[in-house]
Design a protein around this motif. Sequence first.
Motif, PDB file in Angstrom:
ATOM      1  N   VAL A   1       0.834  -1.206   0.000  1.00 11.49           N
ATOM      2  CA  VAL A   1       0.000   0.000   0.000  1.00 11.49           C
ATOM      3  C   VAL A   1       0.866   1.252   0.000  1.00 11.49           C
ATOM      4  O   VAL A   1       0.617   2.203  -0.760  1.00 11.49           O
ATOM      5  CB  VAL A   1      -0.954  -0.002   1.209  1.00 11.49           C
ATOM      6  CG1 VAL A   1      -1.558   1.381   1.430  1.00 11.49           C
ATOM      7  CG2 VAL A   1      -2.064  -1.024   1.005  1.00 11.49           C
ATOM      8  N   ALA A   2       1.893   1.275   0.841  1.00 12.77           N
ATOM      9  CA  ALA A   2       2.761   2.450   0.925  1.00 12.77           C
ATOM     10  C   ALA A   2       3.467   2.715  -0.399  1.00 12.77           C
ATOM     11  O   ALA A   2       3.518   3.859  -0.879  1.00 12.77           O
ATOM     12  CB  ALA A   2       3.787   2.267   2.042  1.00 12.77           C
ATOM     13  N   ILE A   3       4.005   1.669  -1.016  1.00 10.33           N
ATOM     14  CA  ILE A   3       4.701   1.829  -2.293  1.00 10.33           C
ATOM     15  C   ILE A   3       3.746   2.316  -3.374  1.00 10.33           C
ATOM     16  O   ILE A   3       4.066   3.218  -4.160  1.00 10.33           O
ATOM     17  CB  ILE A   3       5.374   0.506  -2.707  1.00 10.33           C
ATOM     18  CG1 ILE A   3       6.548   0.201  -1.756  1.00 10.33           C
ATOM     19  CG2 ILE A   3       5.858   0.565  -4.156  1.00 10.33           C
ATOM     20  CD1 ILE A   3       7.176  -1.151  -1.972  1.00 10.33           C
ATOM     21  N   ALA A   4       2.540   1.740  -3.420  1.00  8.12           N
ATOM     22  CA  ALA A   4       1.555   2.126  -4.439  1.00  8.12           C
ATOM     23  C   ALA A   4       1.090   3.561  -4.244  1.00  8.12           C
ATOM     24  O   ALA A   4       0.901   4.304  -5.216  1.00  8.12           O
ATOM     25  CB  ALA A   4       0.367   1.171  -4.395  1.00  8.12           C
ATOM     26  N   ALA A   5       0.899   3.978  -2.980  1.00  5.52           N
ATOM     27  CA  ALA A   5       0.449   5.344  -2.702  1.00  5.52           C
ATOM     28  C   ALA A   5       1.504   6.356  -3.119  1.00  5.52           C
ATOM     29  O   ALA A   5       1.186   7.375  -3.752  1.00  5.52           O
ATOM     30  CB  ALA A   5       0.117   5.492  -1.221  1.00  5.52           C
ATOM     31  N   PHE A   6       2.748   6.099  -2.785  1.00  7.91           N
ATOM     32  CA  PHE A   6       3.816   7.012  -3.190  1.00  7.91           C
ATOM     33  C   PHE A   6       3.962   7.049  -4.710  1.00  7.91           C
ATOM     34  O   PHE A   6       4.232   8.108  -5.292  1.00  7.91           O
ATOM     35  CB  PHE A   6       5.141   6.601  -2.540  1.00  7.91           C
ATOM     36  CG  PHE A   6       5.355   7.143  -1.165  1.00  7.91           C
ATOM     37  CD1 PHE A   6       5.286   8.507  -0.914  1.00  7.91           C
ATOM     38  CD2 PHE A   6       5.635   6.298  -0.101  1.00  7.91           C
ATOM     39  CE1 PHE A   6       5.487   9.029   0.357  1.00  7.91           C
ATOM     40  CE2 PHE A   6       5.849   6.808   1.174  1.00  7.91           C
ATOM     41  CZ  PHE A   6       5.775   8.167   1.405  1.00  7.91           C
ATOM     42  N   ASP A   7       3.796   5.896  -5.341  1.00  7.49           N
ATOM     43  CA  ASP A   7       3.932   5.830  -6.793  1.00  7.49           C
ATOM     44  C   ASP A   7       2.929   6.752  -7.480  1.00  7.49           C
ATOM     45  O   ASP A   7       3.232   7.362  -8.513  1.00  7.49           O
ATOM     46  CB  ASP A   7       3.738   4.385  -7.256  1.00  7.49           C
ATOM     47  CG  ASP A   7       3.987   4.225  -8.743  1.00  7.49           C
ATOM     48  OD1 ASP A   7       5.123   4.475  -9.192  1.00  7.49           O
ATOM     49  OD2 ASP A   7       3.045   3.846  -9.471  1.00  7.49           O
ATOM     50  N   GLN A   8       1.744   6.883  -6.907  1.00  8.51           N
ATOM     51  CA  GLN A   8       0.703   7.730  -7.497  1.00  8.51           C
ATOM     52  C   GLN A   8       1.079   9.204  -7.499  1.00  8.51           C
ATOM     53  O   GLN A   8       0.535   9.985  -8.284  1.00  8.51           O
ATOM     54  CB  GLN A   8      -0.619   7.537  -6.735  1.00  8.51           C
ATOM     55  CG  GLN A   8      -1.312   6.227  -7.015  1.00  8.51           C
ATOM     56  CD  GLN A   8      -1.804   6.134  -8.446  1.00  8.51           C
ATOM     57  OE1 GLN A   8      -2.131   7.139  -9.089  1.00  8.51           O
ATOM     58  NE2 GLN A   8      -1.850   4.919  -8.972  1.00  8.51           N
ATOM     59  N   VAL A   9       1.983   9.616  -6.631  1.00 10.31           N
ATOM     60  CA  VAL A   9       2.396  11.021  -6.584  1.00 10.31           C
ATOM     61  C   VAL A   9       3.837  11.194  -7.073  1.00 10.31           C
ATOM     62  O   VAL A   9       4.496  12.197  -6.779  1.00 10.31           O
ATOM     63  CB  VAL A   9       2.223  11.600  -5.159  1.00 10.31           C
ATOM     64  CG1 VAL A   9       0.751  11.695  -4.816  1.00 10.31           C
ATOM     65  CG2 VAL A   9       2.971  10.778  -4.112  1.00 10.31           C
ATOM     66  N   GLY A  10       4.315  10.181  -7.800  1.00 11.08           N
ATOM     67  CA  GLY A  10       5.622  10.287  -8.442  1.00 11.08           C
ATOM     68  C   GLY A  10       6.814  10.111  -7.538  1.00 11.08           C
ATOM     69  O   GLY A  10       7.919  10.585  -7.846  1.00 11.08           O
ATOM     70  N   ILE A  11       6.643   9.420  -6.429  1.00 13.58           N
ATOM     71  CA  ILE A  11       7.744   9.183  -5.491  1.00 13.58           C
ATOM     72  C   ILE A  11       8.056   7.697  -5.455  1.00 13.58           C
ATOM     73  O   ILE A  11       7.166   6.870  -5.235  1.00 13.58           O
ATOM     74  CB  ILE A  11       7.386   9.677  -4.069  1.00 13.58           C
ATOM     75  CG1 ILE A  11       7.167  11.188  -4.079  1.00 13.58           C
ATOM     76  CG2 ILE A  11       8.488   9.305  -3.074  1.00 13.58           C
ATOM     77  CD1 ILE A  11       6.669  11.732  -2.756  1.00 13.58           C
ATOM     78  N   LYS A  12       9.332   7.354  -5.671  1.00 15.17           N
ATOM     79  CA  LYS A  12       9.753   5.951  -5.604  1.00 15.17           C
ATOM     80  C   LYS A  12      10.178   5.652  -4.165  1.00 15.17           C
ATOM     81  O   LYS A  12      11.185   6.178  -3.695  1.00 15.17           O
ATOM     82  CB  LYS A  12      10.897   5.680  -6.573  1.00 15.17           C
ATOM     83  CG  LYS A  12      11.349   4.227  -6.599  1.00 15.17           C
ATOM     84  CD  LYS A  12      12.391   3.986  -7.657  1.00 15.17           C
ATOM     85  CE  LYS A  12      12.919   2.558  -7.630  1.00 15.17           C
ATOM     86  NZ  LYS A  12      11.854   1.550  -7.774  1.00 15.17           N
ATOM     87  N   ALA A  13       9.415   4.834  -3.489  1.00 15.88           N
ATOM     88  CA  ALA A  13       9.705   4.506  -2.085  1.00 15.88           C
ATOM     89  C   ALA A  13      10.509   3.220  -2.000  1.00 15.88           C
ATOM     90  O   ALA A  13      10.292   2.280  -2.770  1.00 15.88           O
ATOM     91  CB  ALA A  13       8.408   4.353  -1.305  1.00 15.88           C
TER      92      ALA A  13
END
Length: 207
Positions: free
Chosen positions: A16-28
């Motif tokens: 969930v955390a990785i997918a959420a960051f991906d939506q705002v252009g951040i690679k976690a």
Amino acid sequence: MEFPPKNGLRGFDVEVAIAAFDQVGIKASIEYMPWSRILFRAKQGKIAAALSCAKAPSRDVYIYYSTPISSTTNSYIAKQSYTGKIPQSLLDGQGKKITTVDGYTGALELKKAGIPHHSVTNDEAALNMLLKRDFDFFYSNREFIEYIAGSKNMDLQLKYFDLKQKDLHLCFSQKWPNAKTLLEQFNKGLSIIKDDGTYDRIHAKYK
């Protein structure tokens, strides 16, 4: 995050955390280390966030909490052979031999309630204490322990006495640069994946 992936699954909160960051252009990226070290590094501002944690007064001074990313159930976990009184509340642990994980909110709750307990460094150590020594309960989060126990073929050796549910958050270090902005971006991404069905698809993998 404390434990690395098992059986090809990284964990619901991780995905969930990785997918959420991906939506705002951040690679976690996720680092795995003991929980006590995670919290210590969050206090120091050496990591952006701890994944995942519940709210606690002792954390409020150094953590910004995200919108809840999941929930978990506080439980007294026992061996299948346990035949004693069924606990209905935290205080029912009085007089029992209890293990828990140092730094978890469970340990903080037991300490605040004045219930004697033995703390260890991680969940696997606590499970071993429960199953191989004369402990009555392991106080922890049901869902996460079910995940660990299942991966180690321990699931049939345990029974759960559920007490209450609580929310879990991505917990941002207040000392991390632009932490509040990062928090807002994450919350935005989390809202997007909840709306477009990604969140539910991830959740379905862990049922």
